[in-house]
Design a protein around this motif. Sequence first.
Motif, PDB file in Angstrom:
ATOM      1  N   CYS A  44       0.837  -1.203   0.000  1.00 28.80           N
ATOM      2  CA  CYS A  44       0.000   0.000   0.000  1.00 28.80           C
ATOM      3  C   CYS A  44       0.866   1.244   0.000  1.00 28.80           C
ATOM      4  CB  CYS A  44      -0.957  -0.001   1.198  1.00 28.80           C
ATOM      5  SG  CYS A  44      -0.201   0.330   2.788  1.00 28.80           S
ATOM      6  N   ASN A  45       0.296   2.303  -0.519  1.00 33.66           N
ATOM      7  CA  ASN A  45       0.866   3.642  -0.452  1.00 33.66           C
ATOM      8  C   ASN A  45      -0.161   4.518   0.255  1.00 33.66           C
ATOM      9  OD1 ASN A  45       1.753   6.286  -0.859  1.00 33.66           O
ATOM     10  ND2 ASN A  45       2.687   5.802  -2.820  1.00 33.66           N
ATOM     11  N   LEU A  46       0.167   5.002   1.444  1.00 35.60           N
ATOM     12  CA  LEU A  46      -0.786   5.786   2.225  1.00 35.60           C
ATOM     13  C   LEU A  46      -1.026   7.162   1.633  1.00 35.60           C
ATOM     14  CD1 LEU A  46       0.336   4.991   5.897  1.00 35.60           C
ATOM     15  CD2 LEU A  46      -1.449   3.898   4.522  1.00 35.60           C
ATOM     16  N   SER A  47      -0.093   7.661   0.831  1.00 38.13           N
ATOM     17  CA  SER A  47      -0.228   9.016   0.296  1.00 38.13           C
ATOM     18  C   SER A  47      -1.193   9.077  -0.872  1.00 38.13           C
ATOM     19  CB  SER A  47       1.142   9.550  -0.150  1.00 38.13           C
ATOM     20  OG  SER A  47       2.040   9.595   0.931  1.00 38.13           O
ATOM     21  N   THR A  48      -1.321   7.962  -1.646  1.00 42.22           N
ATOM     22  CA  THR A  48      -2.128   8.037  -2.868  1.00 42.22           C
ATOM     23  C   THR A  48      -3.635   8.046  -2.655  1.00 42.22           C
ATOM     24  OG1 THR A  48      -0.736   6.065  -3.363  1.00 42.22           O
ATOM     25  CG2 THR A  48      -1.157   7.576  -5.044  1.00 42.22           C
ATOM     26  N   PRO A  49      -4.304   7.281  -1.826  1.00 46.25           N
ATOM     27  CA  PRO A  49      -3.851   6.003  -1.240  1.00 46.25           C
ATOM     28  C   PRO A  49      -4.208   4.839  -2.171  1.00 46.25           C
ATOM     29  CG  PRO A  49      -5.957   6.597  -0.305  1.00 46.25           C
ATOM     30  CD  PRO A  49      -5.632   7.675  -1.322  1.00 46.25           C
ATOM     31  N   GLU A  50      -3.377   3.805  -2.154  1.00 50.19           N
ATOM     32  CA  GLU A  50      -3.607   2.604  -2.958  1.00 50.19           C
ATOM     33  C   GLU A  50      -3.291   1.373  -2.119  1.00 50.19           C
ATOM     34  OE1 GLU A  50      -2.321   2.926  -7.413  1.00 50.19           O
ATOM     35  OE2 GLU A  50      -0.933   4.148  -6.236  1.00 50.19           O
ATOM     36  N   LEU A  51      -4.026   0.305  -2.369  1.00 56.33           N
ATOM     37  CA  LEU A  51      -3.750  -0.986  -1.755  1.00 56.33           C
ATOM     38  C   LEU A  51      -3.870  -2.050  -2.835  1.00 56.33           C
ATOM     39  CD1 LEU A  51      -3.336  -2.858   0.749  1.00 56.33           C
ATOM     40  CD2 LEU A  51      -5.836  -2.964   0.881  1.00 56.33           C
ATOM     41  N   VAL A  52      -2.842  -2.883  -2.986  1.00 48.65           N
ATOM     42  CA  VAL A  52      -2.840  -3.918  -4.021  1.00 48.65           C
ATOM     43  C   VAL A  52      -2.464  -5.254  -3.383  1.00 48.65           C
ATOM     44  CG1 VAL A  52      -1.739  -4.755  -6.133  1.00 48.65           C
ATOM     45  CG2 VAL A  52      -2.272  -2.327  -5.888  1.00 48.65           C
ATOM     46  N   LYS A 266      -1.961   3.220  21.239  1.00 50.43           N
ATOM     47  CA  LYS A 266      -1.601   1.813  21.295  1.00 50.43           C
ATOM     48  C   LYS A 266      -1.411   1.292  19.873  1.00 50.43           C
ATOM     49  CE  LYS A 266      -2.002   1.753  25.759  1.00 50.43           C
ATOM     50  NZ  LYS A 266      -0.793   1.667  26.620  1.00 50.43           N
ATOM     51  N   TRP A 267      -0.361   0.525  19.663  1.00 51.51           N
ATOM     52  CA  TRP A 267      -0.100   0.025  18.316  1.00 51.51           C
ATOM     53  C   TRP A 267       0.431  -1.400  18.372  1.00 51.51           C
ATOM     54  CZ3 TRP A 267       2.890   3.920  20.555  1.00 51.51           C
ATOM     55  CH2 TRP A 267       4.227   3.626  20.817  1.00 51.51           C
ATOM     56  N   SER A 268       0.280  -2.101  17.247  1.00 53.74           N
ATOM     57  CA  SER A 268       0.771  -3.469  17.135  1.00 53.74           C
ATOM     58  C   SER A 268       2.068  -3.549  16.342  1.00 53.74           C
ATOM     59  CB  SER A 268      -0.283  -4.359  16.457  1.00 53.74           C
ATOM     60  OG  SER A 268      -1.465  -4.403  17.210  1.00 53.74           O
ATOM     61  N   TRP A 269       2.217  -2.637  15.365  1.00 49.90           N
ATOM     62  CA  TRP A 269       3.424  -2.600  14.538  1.00 49.90           C
ATOM     63  C   TRP A 269       3.803  -1.153  14.300  1.00 49.90           C
ATOM     64  CZ3 TRP A 269       5.482  -7.273  13.934  1.00 49.90           C
ATOM     65  CH2 TRP A 269       4.631  -8.380  13.973  1.00 49.90           C
ATOM     66  N   SER A 270       5.084  -0.906  14.131  1.00 49.32           N
ATOM     67  CA  SER A 270       5.555   0.434  13.796  1.00 49.32           C
ATOM     68  C   SER A 270       6.629   0.326  12.727  1.00 49.32           C
ATOM     69  CB  SER A 270       6.107   1.156  15.038  1.00 49.32           C
ATOM     70  OG  SER A 270       7.211   0.442  15.564  1.00 49.32           O
ATOM     71  N   LEU A 271       6.676   1.306  11.845  1.00 42.99           N
ATOM     72  CA  LEU A 271       7.690   1.351  10.799  1.00 42.99           C
ATOM     73  C   LEU A 271       7.805   2.778  10.295  1.00 42.99           C
ATOM     74  CD1 LEU A 271       5.670   1.538   8.130  1.00 42.99           C
ATOM     75  CD2 LEU A 271       5.578  -0.931   8.458  1.00 42.99           C
ATOM     76  N   LEU A 272       8.906   3.053   9.620  1.00 40.79           N
ATOM     77  CA  LEU A 272       9.089   4.371   9.031  1.00 40.79           C
ATOM     78  C   LEU A 272       8.400   4.429   7.679  1.00 40.79           C
ATOM     79  CD1 LEU A 272      12.788   5.380   9.793  1.00 40.79           C
ATOM     80  CD2 LEU A 272      10.694   6.002  11.007  1.00 40.79           C
ATOM     81  N   TYR A 273       7.918   5.608   7.348  1.00 42.05           N
ATOM     82  CA  TYR A 273       7.173   5.795   6.106  1.00 42.05           C
ATOM     83  C   TYR A 273       7.469   7.191   5.565  1.00 42.05           C
ATOM     84  CZ  TYR A 273       3.173   6.715   3.060  1.00 42.05           C
ATOM     85  OH  TYR A 273       2.378   7.062   1.998  1.00 42.05           O
ATOM     86  N   ALA A 274       7.660   7.288   4.245  1.00 41.37           N
ATOM     87  CA  ALA A 274       7.924   8.572   3.603  1.00 41.37           C
ATOM     88  C   ALA A 274       6.791   8.902   2.636  1.00 41.37           C
ATOM     89  CB  ALA A 274       9.252   8.529   2.851  1.00 41.37           C
ATOM     90  N   ASP A 275       6.286  10.120   2.710  1.00 36.14           N
ATOM     91  CA  ASP A 275       5.255  10.541   1.751  1.00 36.14           C
ATOM     92  C   ASP A 275       5.820  10.501   0.335  1.00 36.14           C
ATOM     93  OD1 ASP A 275       3.264  11.030   3.605  1.00 36.14           O
ATOM     94  OD2 ASP A 275       3.917  13.076   3.966  1.00 36.14           O
ATOM     95  N   GLY A 276       4.987  10.084  -0.603  1.00 37.85           N
ATOM     96  CA  GLY A 276       5.430  10.048  -1.988  1.00 37.85           C
ATOM     97  C   GLY A 276       4.317   9.564  -2.902  1.00 37.85           C
ATOM     98  N   LEU A 277       4.496   9.771  -4.187  1.00 33.21           N
ATOM     99  CA  LEU A 277       3.459   9.439  -5.171  1.00 33.21           C
ATOM    100  C   LEU A 277       3.824   8.211  -5.989  1.00 33.21           C
ATOM    101  CD1 LEU A 277       2.611  13.058  -6.393  1.00 33.21           C
ATOM    102  CD2 LEU A 277       1.461  11.714  -4.623  1.00 33.21           C
TER     103      LEU A 277
END
Length: 283
Positions: A44-52, A266-277
């Motif tokens: 997924c891309n959270l900025s677009t957003p898209e999920l495949v 509260k969270w189950s997973w964490s990761l770094l994410y960069a905005d982008g298209l």
Amino acid sequence: MSSFDLNGNHNFDSTFTLDGYVFFMPSKWELICFLSKDEAFYVCNLSTPELVKLPNTPTNSCTSLNGTAFGYIKERDEYVLVNSRFISNNNTVCEVMRWTDGCCLKNLSWKVVDAKCPYTLSLSWCGVLVENTFYWILYGGKYESIEAIILFDLKKEEFGTVMPPKDIFDDDGLWSLAELKEMLWLFGSPEDVSTMDIWVLKDSKSYTWVKEYTIDLAGINLDLGFINILGHKEGKILMDVRHESLEWYDMDNKSFKRIDKVGSVKWSWSLLYADGLFSLGSR
């Protein structure tokens, strides 16, 4: 999924509906990869957003997942997903999927490479990408100690091994790998998790490891928990402590600073994410 900046300020929330529990893979760039309980990969891309949902692997119906890895090669603007599976009689198969910006992910296919991983890897430890090579920790016995670090060279599409530093860690301690500053870092703590030693692989051919830091964890209440290394910025390491707090560790001042603004989340997973298209080709 909730997005925060590195100061803890809330950006936005995104909601995707999936069937059951999902496992997130380490990430630092525009795309997030995870897999579901039915062993299906999603991107997924959270900025677009898209999920495949990615196509099933050629061996999806008859084997189980073992070593997986996901990463981004900046020089080629290319994402790579690697999946090593145990079949039977100590045989493994390795599948690779690559894509660039604008590719239609749902129409891609997996490549089964000729190389076979000489070991069965653990799904609980995803691979780490450094330049053009993925690395996994291989445990001996019943996860009693690190036996070796397995590598997969994406250019040669070959497996290899790197020996860890010898006779320096508690066999019952905690271990993890991370890519920081374009190098492979090994983090190790004794069973009581009182300190964390940080080693950097300077030369993978000669197995040259250099101990860079020792972090005092006396002020961190782990209580059978763990520390997940997320990233590095301006001399500071970002850590997820027990899915309860995000901490910056200043390597020069040897001090921790908590990101207080996310303390109530509260969270189950964490990761770094960069905005982008970066497009997944779903539109």
